[in-house]
Scaffold this motif. Structure first.
Motif, PDB file in Angstrom:
ATOM      1  N   ARG A 181      -4.749   6.131   5.241  1.00 24.84           N
ATOM      2  CA  ARG A 181      -3.979   4.920   4.949  1.00 24.84           C
ATOM      3  C   ARG A 181      -4.025   3.938   6.124  1.00 24.84           C
ATOM      4  NH1 ARG A 181       1.084   3.310   3.162  1.00 24.84           N
ATOM      5  NH2 ARG A 181       0.717   4.357   1.180  1.00 24.84           N
ATOM      6  N   VAL A 182      -3.771   4.441   7.322  1.00 26.66           N
ATOM      7  CA  VAL A 182      -3.739   3.568   8.496  1.00 26.66           C
ATOM      8  C   VAL A 182      -5.100   2.928   8.730  1.00 26.66           C
ATOM      9  CG1 VAL A 182      -3.425   3.494  11.003  1.00 26.66           C
ATOM     10  CG2 VAL A 182      -1.826   4.791   9.596  1.00 26.66           C
ATOM     11  N   PHE A 183      -6.161   3.717   8.629  1.00 22.48           N
ATOM     12  CA  PHE A 183      -7.495   3.160   8.854  1.00 22.48           C
ATOM     13  C   PHE A 183      -7.898   2.196   7.746  1.00 22.48           C
ATOM     14  CE2 PHE A 183      -7.985   6.158  12.226  1.00 22.48           C
ATOM     15  CZ  PHE A 183      -9.000   5.653  13.026  1.00 22.48           C
ATOM     16  N   ASN A 184      -7.528   2.479   6.514  1.00 20.21           N
ATOM     17  CA  ASN A 184      -7.838   1.549   5.425  1.00 20.21           C
ATOM     18  C   ASN A 184      -7.125   0.219   5.625  1.00 20.21           C
ATOM     19  OD1 ASN A 184      -9.518   3.344   4.119  1.00 20.21           O
ATOM     20  ND2 ASN A 184      -7.937   4.117   2.732  1.00 20.21           N
ATOM     21  N   ASP A 185      -5.855   0.276   6.039  1.00 10.68           N
ATOM     22  CA  ASP A 185      -5.114  -0.947   6.327  1.00 10.68           C
ATOM     23  C   ASP A 185      -5.754  -1.699   7.494  1.00 10.68           C
ATOM     24  OD1 ASP A 185      -3.385  -0.295   4.313  1.00 10.68           O
ATOM     25  OD2 ASP A 185      -1.727   0.309   5.615  1.00 10.68           O
ATOM     26  N   PHE A 186      -6.191  -0.940   8.496  1.00 14.25           N
ATOM     27  CA  PHE A 186      -6.840  -1.539   9.661  1.00 14.25           C
ATOM     28  C   PHE A 186      -8.126  -2.257   9.263  1.00 14.25           C
ATOM     29  CE2 PHE A 186     -10.211  -0.736  12.887  1.00 14.25           C
ATOM     30  CZ  PHE A 186      -9.797  -1.653  13.841  1.00 14.25           C
ATOM     31  N   PHE A 187      -8.978  -1.572   8.495  1.00 14.79           N
ATOM     32  CA  PHE A 187     -10.240  -2.182   8.093  1.00 14.79           C
ATOM     33  C   PHE A 187     -10.024  -3.390   7.182  1.00 14.79           C
ATOM     34  CE2 PHE A 187     -12.338   2.000   9.116  1.00 14.79           C
ATOM     35  CZ  PHE A 187     -13.158   1.493  10.105  1.00 14.79           C
ATOM     36  N   GLU A 188      -9.041  -3.294   6.330  1.00 12.39           N
ATOM     37  CA  GLU A 188      -8.756  -4.417   5.443  1.00 12.39           C
ATOM     38  C   GLU A 188      -8.380  -5.660   6.243  1.00 12.39           C
ATOM     39  OE1 GLU A 188      -5.566  -5.583   1.920  1.00 12.39           O
ATOM     40  OE2 GLU A 188      -5.988  -3.469   2.323  1.00 12.39           O
ATOM     41  N   LEU A 189      -7.540  -5.473   7.265  1.00 13.79           N
ATOM     42  CA  LEU A 189      -7.118  -6.613   8.072  1.00 13.79           C
ATOM     43  C   LEU A 189      -8.244  -7.115   8.971  1.00 13.79           C
ATOM     44  CD1 LEU A 189      -4.922  -8.555   8.903  1.00 13.79           C
ATOM     45  CD2 LEU A 189      -4.087  -6.854  10.544  1.00 13.79           C
TER      46      LEU A 189
END
Length: 203
Positions: free
Chosen positions: A60-68
């Motif tokens: 979740r954290v990495f997906n949010d990071f990549f999205e931003l």
């Protein structure tokens, strides 16, 4: 299926809040079940053990990071400015999720094959993204280096090294204050300037 996915995401949300506040090592599955007012069988239906829950949180954290980071990515900008923007995003997440350092309180966690494999996959995804940034810069004749995958790896590991230094200087049990975070960000941006200049002079 939609309801199940929503429940899974709610559990991850609850785990993140608990991990951030208390740290991963001091959090139990019972704590999370109580926080969310869900039964333990329901919790274990989605995550059979704490390890799988940690993997869900990491994703979740990495997906949010990549999205931003992709949202902030503007290929028309000079490479130095692009990299500065990614540093700002990285350090926003570093600050927000500081307590999610997964080795804290669980020294054997990185030896777990599932978690180690997930971290390697995510690290590779980030390296590939930065390799694309350097490849574009090469096409635009901003840099002269051919092995963009290699320089992406060197660059990311350099940023991570400065993060580690920030943690060591602050003390592993303390949260880095604004001054320490600003100092780390400035060092990372100074490193980026030197790094890019070196690539411009590459033979």
């Amino acid at each position: 299926m939609i309801v199940a996915d929503k429940k899974r995401e709610q559990i991850i949300d609850g785990a993140i809040k608990r991990f951030i506040h208390f740290g991963i090592g001091k959090t139990t599955m019972n704590d999370i079940a109580e926080d969310l007012s869900v039964s333990k069988p329901s919790l274990y239906y989605y995550f059979p053990d704490k390890k799988h829950l940690i993997v869900g949180v990491i994703e979740r954290v990495f997906n949010d990071f990549f999205e931003l980071i992709k949202k902030k990515y503007n290929p028309d900008l000079p490479i130095e400015e692009i990299l500065f923007n990614t540093i700002d995003v990285r350090n926003t997440f570093f600050q927000k999720y500081y307590m999610l350092r997964i080795t804290e309180g669980i020294p054997d966690l990185l030896n777990d094959e599932v978690i180690k494999g997930k971290l390697q996959t995510l690290k590779q995804s980030e390296k590939d993204f930065f390799a694309e940034i350097f490849s574009l810069a090469k096409e635009k004749k901003e840099i002269e280096h051919d092995d963009t995958g290699h320089i992406a790896e060197l660059y990311l590991e350099s940023l991570m090294g400065l993060c580690t230094m920030c943690i060591m200087e602050t003390g592993k049990d303390l949260f880095p204050d604004k001054k320490a975070l600003n100092k780390m960000t400035m060092k990372q941006k100074n490193l980026t300037t030197i790094f890019v200049r070196g690539l411009r002079c590459a033979d």
